[in-house]
Design an enzyme around this catalytic site. Structure first.
Site, PDB file in Angstrom:
ATOM      1  NE  ARG A   5       7.122   4.127  10.511  1.00  0.00           N
ATOM      2  CZ  ARG A   5       5.868   3.725  10.680  1.00  0.00           C
ATOM      3  NH1 ARG A   5       4.858   4.478  10.304  1.00  0.00           N
ATOM      4  NH2 ARG A   5       5.621   2.545  11.212  1.00  0.00           N
ATOM      5  CB  SER A  31       2.130   6.453   7.789  1.00  0.00           C
ATOM      6  OG  SER A  31       0.865   5.842   7.893  1.00  0.00           O
ATOM      7  CD  GLU A  52      -0.676  11.805  -2.868  1.00  0.00           C
ATOM      8  OE1 GLU A  52      -1.287  12.007  -3.953  1.00  0.00           O
ATOM      9  OE2 GLU A  52      -1.102  11.018  -1.999  1.00  0.00           O
ATOM     10  CG  PHE A  77       1.434   7.561  -2.227  1.00  0.00           C
ATOM     11  CD1 PHE A  77       1.130   6.703  -3.272  1.00  0.00           C
ATOM     12  CD2 PHE A  77       1.081   7.165  -0.942  1.00  0.00           C
ATOM     13  CE1 PHE A  77       0.494   5.484  -3.048  1.00  0.00           C
ATOM     14  CE2 PHE A  77       0.447   5.954  -0.711  1.00  0.00           C
ATOM     15  CZ  PHE A  77       0.152   5.108  -1.762  1.00  0.00           C
ATOM     16  CG  HIS A 102       5.765   3.491   4.854  1.00  0.00           C
ATOM     17  ND1 HIS A 102       5.854   4.507   5.761  1.00  0.00           N
ATOM     18  CD2 HIS A 102       4.877   2.615   5.362  1.00  0.00           C
ATOM     19  CE1 HIS A 102       5.045   4.261   6.786  1.00  0.00           C
ATOM     20  NE2 HIS A 102       4.452   3.119   6.578  1.00  0.00           N
ATOM     21  CG  ASP A 110       1.593  -1.719   3.615  1.00  0.00           C
ATOM     22  OD1 ASP A 110       0.658  -2.352   4.145  1.00  0.00           O
ATOM     23  OD2 ASP A 110       2.001  -0.627   4.030  1.00  0.00           O
ATOM     24  NE  ARG A 160       4.455  -0.530   8.127  1.00  0.00           N
ATOM     25  CZ  ARG A 160       4.431  -1.322   9.185  1.00  0.00           C
ATOM     26  NH1 ARG A 160       5.536  -1.937   9.599  1.00  0.00           N
ATOM     27  NH2 ARG A 160       3.299  -1.522   9.853  1.00  0.00           N
TER      28      ARG A 160
END
Lengths: 309, 275
Positions: A5, A31, A52, A77, A102, A110, A160
């Site tokens: 990322r 993030s 989104e 998402f 992620h 998470d 991530r």
């Protein structure tokens, strides 16, 4: 070690001289790492809040007006906006570049709600959409920069957590649609993507003690698939293993299986999440729990070799 | 040269005839919402939109986004009147290879700015067009037509919130409030309550009109064109199927074609002589 990322965030900065480049965020710029672009180019960064669906189509409107939009959120998402991607982006073939960070169970503590294991599969089914899943920050940066010249939409999965850097000094080998031979071997070809590329290197090292010589390929482009390279590997090694931090259904393994079964039937073992959800755990713990870490790849390689006639 | 109310009424009548013909020929399609929207669309194209039929991709054009893309016959009819497509092209509605796809599609039809067909998407797309205009310091205005049933989609409200957050004064919505959706009257599917108050609460400028009274339509479109400091919505109260007696206020003609006898009645009511 670095996170893919971060490579995405760096690429946006490197692309910023192109004034057509715009960035869209859905409250996860910290993030996905688009925040660096936002801080330097707020006038070309569009906050879409936690929405989104609106983000994807706002990006489509921008693309239809000559801009090059990069939109990001968590991989999981992006799936909420799947139909927007399908009907509003892919169908009119608007060059919107969607990044899902992620991705995979490697996301870790998470828990399962944040661990997308189906993103590669669903976006791969969309006509016109290029699907990428790079393994390190260097290749993520370079592939993301190449997207700006693409005249079709794309989905890129980043991760991530940090993974080993593979392409320091090998930058020139990175090209959308071309798999890269990271390690050359003769008995079996391990075709991997994302965090599983470094796991596959470890597996190849473990296989040496078994007297097995394995090729490891970074298949960072899931679609369009580098069929030429797969064919070469099928012929030269005669056994294939795929490795991905993704559901065993429909991702890289699915894509390779589709190609091999229709063109050059070859023993294939697919390492991936076995159609189940994850849970909270450290990244390395998750790879073990999902049975996709290096020992599992090595076992799959032996199974594939044993199936050679 | 802007058209008078009487001229606009005649333009809309001609479009109504083509709408019914298209759906009759295809024996499929959506006449109800095409007939309810057409007075608004006809006036918009004739007197307001800055577009060039001979150069449909002109970058600085105003955009018209038909988000309720099933009401495509209405849009095709006006595109033909304006010269974006030919009258003959209208015969390609729902026909293999035709420019007039079932739902309006920017890849198929000149003058179409958005590939519609899935409700709740056009306002977000229009938002992207509006931000583009701002980034390019362009005067272009973005008009989005929504159906009233369509605003049951949650994504509409994501876009409504975001358009105000970004103060998109170049974004304008026309809401075709015809009170009927696919299955039945809107009130039976999802009660709508106070629609103007909802948009006001999201920070939009709101005006209501009778969407079939051409003088009110012109007033309403003036309001949209001249409201440039805030996103604006024109809520047009319309009658589904307007102009064809048996289609008016009739949920059965949301998505159904007339038979031979009904077609003849429609042509007669619309003042069209058919040989």
């Amino acid at each position: 070690m670095a996170a893919t990322r971060d490579g995405y965030g760096q690429a946006l900065l490197d692309l910023a001289d192109n004034e057509k480049v715009v960035v869209l965020e859905a409250d996860l710029g910290k993030s996905t790492k688009s925040l660096h672009f936002r801080k330097q180019y707020p006038e070309r960064t569009i906050s879409c809040g936690i929405g989104e669906q609106n983000m994807l189509l706002t990006a489509a409107g921008l693309a239809s007006s000559g801009f090059i939009p990069f939109a990001s959120t968590f991989a999981i998402f992006t799936e909420r906006a799947f139909e927007q991607m399908r009907n509003g982006v892919a169908r009119p073939n608007l060059a919107v570049h969607l990044c899902g960070s992620h991705g995979g169970t490697h996301t870790g503590t998470d828990g399962s709600s944040a661990q997308s294991i189906e993103d590669l599969a669903i976006f791969r089914t969309l006509p016109n959409v290029v699907v990428l899943h790079p393994c390190d920050d260097v290749s993520t940066r370079l592939l993301t920069m190449q997207l700006a010249d693409l005249s079709q939409p794309s989905y890129t999965r980043t991760a991530r957590n940090k993974t080993p850097v593979m392409y320091d000094g090998r930058e020139s080998e990175i090209e959308i649609g071309k798999g890269v031979i990271i390690k050359q071997g003769t008995d079996v070809a391990i075709i991997a993507c994302g965090v599983m590329v470094s796991e596959s290197i470890k597996a190849a090292e473990q296989l040496i003690s078994e007297g097995i010589s394995a090729t490891v390929i970074d298949m960072h482009t899931i679609k369009p698939l580098d069929e030429e390279l797969i064919e070469t590997m099928a012929k030269s090694c005669g056994a294939i293993v795929t490795a991905e931090d993704h559901n065993i259904i429909g991702g890289l393994g699915g894509a390779v299986a589709e190609y091999l079964s229709s063109n050059i039937p070859t023993p294939l073992e697919r390492v991936g999440v076995k159609d189940r959800f994850g849970e909270s755990g450290q990244a390395d713990e998750m790879l073990d729990l999902m049975e996709i870490s290096s020992p599992h790849i090595a076992s799959a390689a032996i199974r594939a070799i044993n199936r050679k006639k | 040269m802007s058209m008078s109310s009487t001229e606009l009424q005649e333009l809309a009548r001609k479009c109504r005839v083509e709408i019914v013909k298209m759906v009759y020929r295809a024996q499929a399609g959506h006449p109800g919402g095409s007939l309810s929207e057409i007075d608004l669309i006809a006036a918009l194209y004739a007197n307001y939109l800055r577009v060039k039929p001979d150069s449909p991709d002109w970058e600085d054009r105003d955009r018209f986004i038909l988000s309720k893309g099933h009401a495509s016959p209405g849009m095709y009819a006006i595109l033909a009147e304006m010269g974006f497509i030919s009258k003959q092209d209208l015969e390609s509605y729902r026909v293999l290879g035709g420019v007039c796809q079932g739902h309006v599609d920017m890849k198929w039809c000149p003058g179409v700015d958005f590939s519609a067909g899935s409700l709740g998407m056009g306002l977000s797309f229009g938002m992207g067009c509006a931000i583009s205009g701002r980034l390019k310091n362009s005067e272009r205005q973005i008009f989005v037509m929504l159906g009233d049933g369509e605003i049951q989609e949650g994504s509409i409200w994501e876009a409504a919130m975001a358009a105000k957050h970004h103060e998109l004064g170049n974004l304008k919505v026309i809401l075709d409030r015809n009170r009927i959706q696919n299955d039945d009257f809107c009130e039976t599917q999802m009660r709508m309550f106070d629609i103007p108050a909802k948009w006001q609460a999201f920070g939009w400028s709101v005006k209501e009109i009778n969407g079939h009274d051409m003088e009110e339509v012109v007033e309403g479109l003036d309001f949209l064109k001249n409201t440039n400091d805030n996103p604006a919505i024109l809520i047009a109260h319309t009658v589904k199927g307007k102009g064809v007696s048996y289609m008016e206020d009739n949920p059965s003609f949301h998505g159904a074609a007339p038979n031979d006898e009904q077609f003849a009645i429609a042509m007669a009511e619309l003042g069209e002589v058919v040989n």
